[in-house]
Design an enzyme around this catalytic site. Structure first.
Site, mmCIF file in Angstrom:
data_model
loop_
_atom_site.group_PDB
_atom_site.id
_atom_site.type_symbol
_atom_site.label_atom_id
_atom_site.label_comp_id
_atom_site.label_asym_id
_atom_site.label_seq_id
_atom_site.Cartn_x
_atom_site.Cartn_y
_atom_site.Cartn_z
ATOM 1 N N THR A 87 0.761 -1.073 -0.456
ATOM 2 C CA THR A 87 -0.042 -0.170 -0.177
ATOM 3 C C THR A 87 0.654 1.099 0.454
ATOM 4 O O THR A 87 0.664 2.644 1.408
ATOM 5 C CB THR A 87 -0.703 0.408 1.189
ATOM 6 N N HIS A 88 2.406 1.384 -0.873
ATOM 7 C CA HIS A 88 2.690 2.013 -0.705
ATOM 8 C C HIS A 88 2.823 3.377 -2.248
ATOM 9 O O HIS A 88 3.175 3.333 -3.355
ATOM 10 C CB HIS A 88 4.644 1.653 -0.480
#
Lengths: 589, 244
Positions: free
Chosen positions: A515-516
């Site tokens: 989730t970067h």
């Protein structure tokens, strides 16, 4: 009909790490602050209670605490010629919802980017020549340097109680730390976490190869700690329920454990939850924000006037709000112009899994989201790129973040997915498999970007954000080179068999990756190539500041939160010391 | 409004009326929680099937027992409660995909990288998919349903579905196979509070200690076997044994 509310000094959109820190610091300065958050309030005692928190199905698989795609999602395609379709079920990344944001359900790996990461374009040009950068790239310097950010990295780490071993104290290399890191003004606030058997093998094997292992900096803290806001944390118990979960032990740094108890006591502060901001309102000339319009749970719309608007949502949703509000020139891929939506980037994941012999007890369930031993020898420009022919690098880590068995069921390659042979396979390997992973940088490219989708809409009729993204040849080459390095280490650790995990291409929304999600409203020195100036202030609307990883001009080989925190304190300092004294653009062009 | 219903609403964009504020939910001055305020998952509810027909339940029983056969390593999927688990999941919010983005259009030719693009909810997948599977079996195996085939024939058929070699009438064999296998594994390894993993059979198979939540002793003693039995959210006991 929209009803108008009494004006506030500051309106904060989104109450995660960045929103809670800014709210606290500005309320403490005597300002009236209202934070508007579309998800629910969440607190340790009620929502991450030890009797309900360690529930893999509810939180890890059904994703109860995340944003639900029914509320908002993004559409996706790999290339600009394709038709984008909505991500109907989140997979590759999991955007947050509710108070605490992604800082509530993160793993807690808290890095500083390296000094070269902030000046990457000029650094590579100087060392390797301008022609070395990959085709179609839009790699940019950040407009801020590591040395400028150092005090603010320090502030975030001390807010969050980060556990680690310094590798560079005021220029002096320290044994046991990361020798490649930029100089720190002081040690980590708490000592490193304990490491397991796999990490011990990794430390020996990587040191044997001349690499420099060190404990990964962790927001799951090793010992009791009271932060500068007077909020107390307790030691981590290695329960193995970090990422996707709230922490029942008050051990994982989050807005809940580090900021909110102090924030709610500030008399000038008010939070409104389950209220979604629809847009930032502007004066008719579009040059000044007058506040925000939001919708409550009854469908009533409200106008909240404010002098200062701070966008603190997750990266995508900051970008979407800018586009929906008409702040900044939208990125036009065909023309190669415009800035809002430009330079979306992500992260690579590759590595190697090792299968060990009988009598091995890795005990993967005994874990925290950010224990682990890492090497940084292959990150950023810590090694000579001239011979490898790619830009960027990766942090290489040996870690278990958990052994939760719905998702973690290792078997030897070739084992069936079901039946008695599968049962034997998973029983044999659950305790004998381990991984070494490379988390790599993703550069920015003309063809990777965000804009508004022409077809799909949310419940309020607003267009969804559209993502156009694929791993480019430079990232594929880098990540697969890193996978080979990981495999060499796993073999040296004594694995009987290994399996190399290459970068999955084309990028797919299905398997969880990271989730970067970065970029889209990037900071910089030139309004033609950045939406924000070096203080995260909109070039176009000077009373709007935009926090978060959406400001990264490209992504480095690390988790983003440490740098998100540092940029927040950096921007806060500029707001307090410069902007509030003389409101207006902080950088003249 | 029950507590769990309230929580489901809170986490979504659903419409709720709050008495404390005219709009949304306002937090001022102190943290808004009370001691012992927790939100447990939905209980299993009354005995009997909540979603499946008896025939569907028999088919799923047979499938989960081929995916996880009873053997010398321990109980199979049926005994471990996987069918009960799936039934209760389908009767809850998972069954309708109400949390997912289900607005059209649904083009017929999505890219593989674009993931789930079917309008079929899990309830529809089971209802239509199990009917298609049994229609296929009755046509090919002398009017016998899937559950009436011997284990070898069931295995061959499932293997063909997994590889995409079997075509069911008007339903994707791969979709049915993938959905049931994924839900079976969820049921075998989820906390027993959801009706599967009965007697913690899944956790015992691999040596996962469940929700003990404190492994500082393990960290201090690397590479040693872990000997304590597993615990779940309800402690050492499994959930109630409804409905079979």
């Amino acid at each position: 009909m929209t009803q108008r509310l009494p004006a506030k000094d500051v309106v904060v959109v989104g109450l995660g790490w960045t929103g809670s820190i800014l709210s606290y610091e500005l309320a403490r300065s005597g300002l009236e602050v209202v934070a508007i958050e579309r998800g629910p309030w969440r607190d340790t005692a009620a929502d991450f209670n030890i009797t309900t928190a360690p529930d893999e199905l509810r939180y890890g698989i059904r994703l109860e605490m995340f944003l639900r795609p029914a509320q908002e999602t993004v559409t996706m395609r790999n290339t600009p010629e394709q038709r984008a379709l909505p991500i109907r079920r989140f997979g590759s990344f999991l955007p947050p919802n509710g108070v605490g944001g992604a800082g509530m359900h993160w793993n807690g790996q808290t890095w500083r980017f390296l000094p070269t990461d902030f000046v990457i374009r000029s650094h590579y040009a100087q060392r390797y020549g301008a022609g070395f950068l990959p085709e179609g790239n839009q790699i940019q310097d950040w407009g801020v340097t590591y040395d400028e950010l150092e005090p603010f990295y320090d502030a975030f780490e001390y807010c969050a109680g980060i556990s680690g071993e310094a590798g560079n104290l005021q220029g002096k290399i320290q044994p046991g730390g990361n020798p490649f890191e930029g100089p720190r003004s002081r040690p980590y606030p708490t000592p490193p976490q304990l490491q397991g058997y796999a990490q011990q093998l990794f430390a020996q094997a990587s040191a044997g190869k001349g690499l420099h292992p060190f404990p990964r900096p962790s927001a799951n803290i090793s010992t009791a700690y009271t932060n500068p806001y007077g909020v107390r944390m307790a030691p981590c118990t290695y329960c193995g329920f970090c990422e996707r979960f709230g922490c029942a032990n008050y051990s994982k740094a989050s807005p809940q454990t580090c900021v909110l108890p102090a924030l709610v006591r500030q008399p000038g502060f008010e939070a409104r939850t389950e209220c979604e901001v629809l847009k930032v309102n502007l004066t008719p000339d579009g040059k000044h924000a007058t506040g925000v319009t939001y919708i409550d749970t009854q469908g009533q719309q409200w106008e909240q006037p404010a002098d200062l608007v701070l966008l603190c949502a997750f990266s995508f949703f900051n970008v979407r709000l800018l586009l929906l509000s008409g702040i900044g020139k939208p990125y036009d891929h065909a023309a190669g112009e415009g800035v809002v939506g430009r330079n979306y980037a992500y992260q690579t994941g590759s590595g190697s899994t090792g299968y060990f012999g009988e009598g091995t007890h890795f005990n993967p369930f005994a874990a925290s989201g950010s224990l682990g031993v890492a090497v940084d020898d292959y990150n950023s420009d810590n090694f000579d790129h001239g011979s490898v022919g790619f830009v960027g690098g990766a942090s290489i880590t040996c870690a278990y973040t958990n052994g939760r068995p719905i998702a973690y069921r290792p078997t030897l390659p070739g084992t069936p997915n079901w039946g008695s042979a599968w049962k034997r396979g998973v029983k044999t390997m659950y305790n004998r498999a381990m991984g070494v992973g490379a988390q790599g940088s993703v550069m920015s490219y003309r063809d990777n970007y965000l804009d508004l989708d022409p077809t799909y809409k949310d419940d309020y009729g607003r267009p969804l954000l559209r993502m156009t993204f694929n791993y480019q040849p430079n990232e594929q080459k880098m990540a697969n080179w890193m996978a080979d390095r990981c495999d060499e280490i796993v073999k040296a650790m004594g694995a009987q068999q290994t399996r190399i995990g290459h970068l999955g291409v084309p990028w797919s929304v299905v398997p969880y990756q990271t989730t970067h999600n970065t970029g889209g409203a990037v900071m910089g020195t030139d309004p033609k190539t950045s939406a924000l100036n070096r203080y995260l202030q909109s070039w176009d609307v000077s009373n709007v500041f935009v926090m978060g990883a959406s400001a990264f001009p490209q992504n480095a080989g690390y988790n983003p939160t440490g740098t998100v925190g540092a940029l927040t304190y950096w921007s806060l300092n500029a707001i307090r010391e410069q902007y509030l004294k003389a409101p207006g653009p902080l950088v003249q062009i | 409004m029950t507590i769990s219903t309230r929580r489901q609403l809170l986490a979504s964009a659903a419409i709720i009326v709050f008495s404390r504020a005219a709009f949304g939910h306002t937090i001022l001055g102190k943290l808004p929680w009370r001691p012992n305020e927790v939100y447990p998952p939905e209980p299993l509810g009354s005995p009997g099937w909540h979603f499946f027909t008896p025939g569907e339940a028999a088919t799923v029983d047979a499938m989960v027992d081929r995916f996880i056969p009873a053997d010398e390593l321990g109980p199979g999927g049926k005994q471990a409660g996987c069918t009960v688990f799936i039934d209760r999941q389908l009767s809850g919010p998972y069954g309708t995909y109400e949390w997912l983005y289900m607005k059209g259009p649904f083009p017929a030719d999505p890219l593989p990288s674009q993931g789930l693009q079917s309008p079929l909810t899990p309830r529809q997948q089971y209802r239509l998919g199990l009917a298609a599977l049994n229609a296929y079996c009755r046509g090919k195996y002398d009017n016998r349903a899937f559950a009436q085939l011997d284990a070898d024939a069931q295995d061959k058929l499932l293997d063909g579905m997994e590889k995409g070699e079997v075509q069911l009438p008007e339903f994707s064999a791969r979709m049915l196979f993938g959905t049931v296998l994924a839900n079976t594994m969820e049921g075998f390894f989820a906390d027993p509070i959801y009706g599967g993993n009965r007697d913690m059979a899944g956790w015992k198979l691999i040596g996962f200690p469940g929700t003990r939540y404190d492994y500082r002793d393990v960290m201090q003693n690397p590479n040693k076997p872990y000997s304590l039995p597993p615990v779940g959210l309800k402690g050492r006991v499994s959930a109630d044994r409804s409905p079979t």
